[in-house]
Write an enzyme that holds these catalytic residues in place. Sequence first.
Site, PDB file in Angstrom:
ATOM      1  N   ASP A 301      71.764  25.143  -3.754  1.00 57.13           N
ATOM      2  CA  ASP A 301      70.705  25.837  -3.314  1.00 57.13           C
ATOM      3  C   ASP A 301      70.416  25.185  -1.796  1.00 57.13           C
ATOM      4  OD1 ASP A 301      67.530  26.792  -3.619  1.00 57.13           O
ATOM      5  OD2 ASP A 301      67.142  25.226  -3.129  1.00 57.13           O
ATOM      6  N   GLU A 348      73.696  29.638  -3.439  1.00 61.65           N
ATOM      7  CA  GLU A 348      72.479  30.639  -3.367  1.00 61.65           C
ATOM      8  C   GLU A 348      72.461  31.110  -1.804  1.00 61.65           C
ATOM      9  OE1 GLU A 348      69.530  31.589  -1.541  1.00 61.65           O
ATOM     10  OE2 GLU A 348      68.792  29.411  -1.388  1.00 61.65           O
ATOM     11  N   ASP A 400      62.021  31.757  -8.055  1.00 60.89           N
ATOM     12  CA  ASP A 400      61.016  31.686  -7.152  1.00 60.89           C
ATOM     13  C   ASP A 400      60.631  33.257  -6.905  1.00 60.89           C
ATOM     14  OD1 ASP A 400      60.822  29.076  -5.989  1.00 60.89           O
ATOM     15  OD2 ASP A 400      62.609  29.552  -4.411  1.00 60.89           O
TER      16      ASP A 400
END
Length: 514
Positions: A301, A348, A400
């Site tokens: 992430d 990400e 998200d």
Amino acid sequence: MSFARAAGILLHPTSLPSRGGIGDFGPAAYQFVDFLAAARQGVWQVLPLGPLGYGNSPYSSTSAFAGNPLLISLDRLSERGWIDRAKLESGKSDGSADPSRAVEYDQVFARKMPLLFEAARNFLRSGSSEARSSFEAFRSQNAWWLEDFVLFDALRARYKLACWNEWPRELAQRNPAALDKARNELADDVQIRSALQFAFSEQWRSLRRYAGQHAIRVVGDVAIFVNHDSADVWTHRELFRLNGNLEPEVVAGVPPDFFSKTGQRWGNPLYQWDVMKSHGYSWWIQRLRWATENCDYIRLDHFRGFDQFWEIPAADPTAVNGRWVDGPRDDLFVQLRESLGGLPFFAEDLGYITPDVHALRDRLQIPGMAVLQFGFGDEGAHMYLPHRAAGKVMYTGTHDNDTVVGWWHSGAAEHERRNAEAYLGRSDDGIHWAFIRAAHCSPASLSLIPLQDVLGLGSEARMNTPSVYGGNWRWRFDQGQLTGEVAAKLALLAELSDRVPKPFSTVPDDTFYA
């Protein structure tokens, strides 16, 4: 690292239709693996599995190594003799037996944790010699993180969830005599929490073995930062930018952008990368070795933070006055590659990413991500389209995002819908299937679809809305929604994807935009 081409599903275990008001590693998880196998899916992606902290977010955990006890299946503990099944049946009248009811975390904590503690006490008192031997082996092998975490967890409960730097000074400072005294006073509690971590590990490893037997690999997720209120910061204070009061002096976030005039102030303490380097990045090596031992692939992430991170003065209420500071870049990953034997990661790398970040990712041969929902805004969005996804990990949306159906009906601008129809064509079976077909037939290495998009659900099934506190991470599905028809359709798409690996590869970038 390149990945073997595969299609898969993104679903956090809390969304499974399990007993007790929250998804877990019980029967519903195994039924989900059966569905994946029937649908010819090769990957199951989960979110971080650590114990929950602020906002019940899986990305806000009290440990980088421990497991979330709420994911432990009481059904499986009952099968192992840890707790009487009648105890589990007695809770049905409160609505917790509804398998598709959204997660109510306060209720789940209040109802499930006492049962888990009772089960752990029973195990410690009367578990079989073989099981107790396995437990002692687990404690010995994991003492490097377990001993500090269970003491932290017990102290956190004693002090009513107050952050560790608000505890008595001698405990916050980890005075050896104070720690020994606390261990003696909390010995029973520490044993129970150790037993629960053992149960979590046993159940997760069993579920992962079952997935492997069905040729399904598991993708895990590692957040770049950790909570200030965590066992990691309490135990390794020297690795973090803390002041004399043991509070963060600077915190993480992202700068102001199109979406937020004040940026995002996440509040995580920032690392002292120079100190980490002097230690040979041992904490990061332990963290990612542990992650790769528990999952096949790892999503990193906020990969940008390894190149440069946004440093915000801790006293500031917003991210406006932050600054970019250099991260460890290649240096960390060279050490990781030498220690782990490879880098089974993907990055990400969404949002505004500089050429330096792309260059770092390319040098490390770590694939990036493409999200199809982002591909239709303007010509700059071409990078997210399927024909540009070679070597990447392709998504219709992430945890998200709104669901595809929700985005289509309430989030997408008119020109985005027009561009999407020009690119994908009109779909008689719904916009979500048009998105899934495009993702699965892209040249991406992995194509991962949130289960909500497979089921064609709307905004009511959204998992998370970033920067909005409350109401997130609650969605659950009903087992009856995973029909044979849905599995057959996914299986057919997987077969077509194998036959036609790059159907979009010759499409000019500007063909589909009005």
